[in-house]
Each structure stands twice: as structure tokens, then as C-alpha cells.
Design an enzyme around this catalytic site. Structure first.
Site, short mmCIF file in Angstrom:
data_model
loop_
_atom_site.label_atom_id
_atom_site.label_comp_id
_atom_site.label_asym_id
_atom_site.label_seq_id
_atom_site.Cartn_x
_atom_site.Cartn_y
_atom_site.Cartn_z
N CYS A 185 -49.23 2.80 -77.94
CA CYS A 185 -50.42 2.05 -78.34
C CYS A 185 -51.43 2.90 -79.10
O CYS A 185 -52.36 2.37 -79.71
CB CYS A 185 -51.09 1.37 -77.14
SG CYS A 185 -51.42 2.46 -75.76
N CYS B 279 -57.33 0.23 -73.93
CA CYS B 279 -57.55 -1.15 -73.53
C CYS B 279 -58.23 -1.21 -72.16
O CYS B 279 -58.40 -0.18 -71.49
CB CYS B 279 -56.21 -1.89 -73.46
SG CYS B 279 -55.14 -1.23 -72.18
N ASP C 206 -53.49 5.20 -77.80
CA ASP C 206 -54.71 5.43 -77.03
C ASP C 206 -54.68 6.78 -76.31
O ASP C 206 -53.60 7.31 -76.05
CB ASP C 206 -54.91 4.30 -76.01
CG ASP C 206 -55.30 3.00 -76.70
OD1 ASP C 206 -55.98 3.08 -77.73
OD2 ASP C 206 -54.91 1.94 -76.21
N CYS D 76 -50.30 1.78 -68.69
CA CYS D 76 -51.68 2.28 -68.53
C CYS D 76 -51.82 3.03 -67.20
O CYS D 76 -52.51 4.05 -67.13
CB CYS D 76 -52.67 1.12 -68.55
SG CYS D 76 -52.64 0.18 -70.08
#
Lengths: 132, 183
Positions: free
Chosen positions: A37, A63, A39, A106
Site C-alpha cells: 500500500c 489507513c 504506507d 496493518c
């Protein structure tokens, strides 16, 4: 996608956002990223000479689930020993936040960040002991 | 008759267009080939009442659309070539196999922090300056990734294209900010 209540809560009121001096010998810094992603997450732990985590700070660009996962672990690790913190698994994080399958990575990121921060602290300590 | 050709799902996006896997495609040629194939494979051309032929046409057209989207875009094409070489940066497992160097993650962190501050201050000029720099870095990383793919250096390609993904994420944030300012 609908976030669960707990994720929203951490997202809106993230705990322990910030940074510490990465050159402090008692601070372990974990910096991890998710190329899938794009991130990044930084977790810093202030660890006493006895190996107890006194404080934790994080900064995550990602996110809501990534922010919630890192916010949650800063709360969990405080007061734990390095060994106990190292045993936190992504499953526990995902379960606590009720993360959907597509957001499991995550929680993996948060687990990796704890391990990276501990490793950084231990390497610093070894260097300190090796120095004359 | 179905056995004469591999099933569509086993064929690469390149094969669908009659191409060998390559970094360097002629996008104009792909576009015209796409139009030809879309017409030729259109589900409405399946024999009336032959629901199986129609279903096949639908699935083939869907794959054609997917392939077209990937092949015409240089970044997606490069990522797809890397995937064919065994590293899928778009999946978590694939990305985990190609961890980024720590100094690069530090660079990303610094850039994102600077962007955050500029956005919070609604400093457009600063946001644009940061974005321009990242665009240049992204172009550089893409070129490096493409060169590595041409010489089949998968490790270098995965690092370079991994950078492209982080830079792309940064630019998404810039776009979201600019859009928010317009509304």
C-alpha cells in the site's frame, strides 16, 4: 469500507502520537513499511536498563486500520518487559480491533514495528557493552 | 477444440495481445489491437442461444480489459513483469519478500512528515514543491526498474518498483489534498 468502532476510536483519538530521540541509548526505533500500500509506520519504545518499556510513541502514515493498530500497541506495550512485548502477535491486534481480512496486513505491520524497535534497542545495548 | 489453445486464465496479458513479455511496448499498437479484439470477442457475437460460448466471450473480454489496463500503463506493466518474474509487490506476501532498505523508509517518513505539515498549513506552494520532487524521484525509480527488468535483474527491479509504489502513495495524498481544497 466500514471501520469498526474501536478502529474509529483510535483513528479519531490516536494515543501516543509523536517521536523520541532516536539517538537515546534507551530508545528503540522500529521503522516498517508496506509496499503493497506504500504506507509507513514508526514505533519508538523507551526502555529502562532493566528491560521494562516505560513509554511508547508512534507516527503512522497510512489507513485507519494501520493508525489504529499502532495506536493500540503503544497502549499495550507500556509497562511490559521487552520479552512480553515481543510476544504480542498480529492476531491479537487484529482480534482486538476486529480487522477484516483485507486489513490484516496493518496488524502485521504493527507487530513487525514492535519487533524492529526491540531489535534496534538490543543492538544499541550490545554496542554499548562492546564499547570500552 | 477448446484444448487447442490454453485457457484464457493461463495466458499472460502479453500473450493475449500476441506479444512477448517486454518493458517496451508500442502503446498505440496495443490500443488498436485492443479495439480489434474487443469487437471480435464481443459477447454479442457469440452464436445466439449458445450460452456457453457467450459465457466464454464474457470472460475473455473481461481478461482483455484487465490486460489492456495493465499493459498501457508503464508502472502497472513493470509491476506485472516483476510479478511474472516471481515477485508480486501488490500482494502482501510478495511485498514481504522484497523488504525495502531502512534508509529509504526513513526518507519516505521524512517526506510524508513534510507533506503533512505543508497540508496542515494549507501551503499549496510547498505541497506542490514536495510533489514535484517526488514525481521526479518516481520517474527516476521507474526508469531504474525498467532497466533492471530489461536485464532480468529481479532484485534491483523489485527495490526500484517498491520505491515507485511508496512515491505513488505520496502523490495520492497530494491529489486527495488538492481535491479537498477545490470542494
Amino acid at each position: 469500507m466500514a471501520y469498526t468502532q474501536k478502529v474509529v476510536e483510535h483513528y479519531e483519538n490516536p494515543r501516543n502520537v509523536g517521536s523520541m530521540d532516536k539517538d537515546d541509548p534507551n530508545v528503540g526505533t522500529g521503522l516498517v513499511g508496506a509496499p503493497a500500500c506504500g504506507d509507513v509506520m514508526r514505533l519508538q519504545l523507551k526502555i529502562s536498563d532493566e528491560g521494562v518499556i516505560q513509554d511508547a510513541k508512534f507516527k503512522t502514515f497510512g489507513c485507519g486500520s494501520a493508525i489504529a493498530s499502532s495506536s493500540l500497541v503503544t497502549e499495550w506495550v507500556k509497562g511490559k518487559t521487552v520479552e512480553q512485548a515481543g510476544e504480542i502477535t498480529n492476531k491479537e491486534i487484529a482480534q482486538e480491533l476486529s480487522l477484516p481480512p483485507v486489513k490484516i496486513h496493518c496488524s502485521v505491520l504493527a507487530e513487525d514495528a514492535i519487533k524492529a524497535a526491540i531489535k534496534d534497542f538490543q543492538e544499541k545495548r550490545q554496542k554499548k557493552q562492546a564499547a570500552p | 477444440m477448446a484444448a487447442a489453445t490454453a485457457s484464457p486464465s493461463e495466458r499472460t496479458h502479453f500473450a493475449l495481445f500476441g506479444l512477448e513479455p517486454t518493458v517496451d511496448v508500442d502503446v498505440k499498437a496495443i490500443e488498436s489491437r485492443f479495439r480489434e479484439l474487443s469487437l471480435a470477442w464481443h459477447p454479442d457475437r457469440a452464436p445466439a442461444g449458445d450460452s456457453r460460448a457467450r459465457l466464454e466471450a464474457v470472460s475473455r473480454t473481461a481478461q482483455l480489459n484487465d490486460a489492456f489496463v495493465v499493459l498501457k500503463d508503464p508502472v502497472r506493466r513493470a509491476l506485472y513483469l516483476l510479478k511474472l518474474a516471481g515477485i508480486d509487490l501488490e500482494s502482501e506476501a510478495g511485498a514481504a519478500r522484497a523488504p525495502m532498505p531502512l534508509d529509504f523508509l526513513e526518507e519516505v517518513m521524512e517526506r510524508r512528515e513534510a507533506l503533512d505539515q505543508a497540508m496542515a498549513a494549507k501551503d499549496h506552494a510547498r505541497v506542490q514543491a514536495l510533489a514535484d520532487d517526488v514525481r521526479a524521484q518516481r520517474a527516476l525509480a521507474l526508469t531504474r526498474g525498467q532497466d533492471a527488468l530489461r536485464s532480468q535483474d529481479v532484485t534491483t527491479a523489485s527495490h526500484a518498483l517498491g520505491r515507485v509504489r511508496y512515491y505513488a502513495r505520496f502523490l495520492e495524498q497530494v491529489d486527495a489534498f488538492e481535491e479537498e481544497q477545490l470542494t
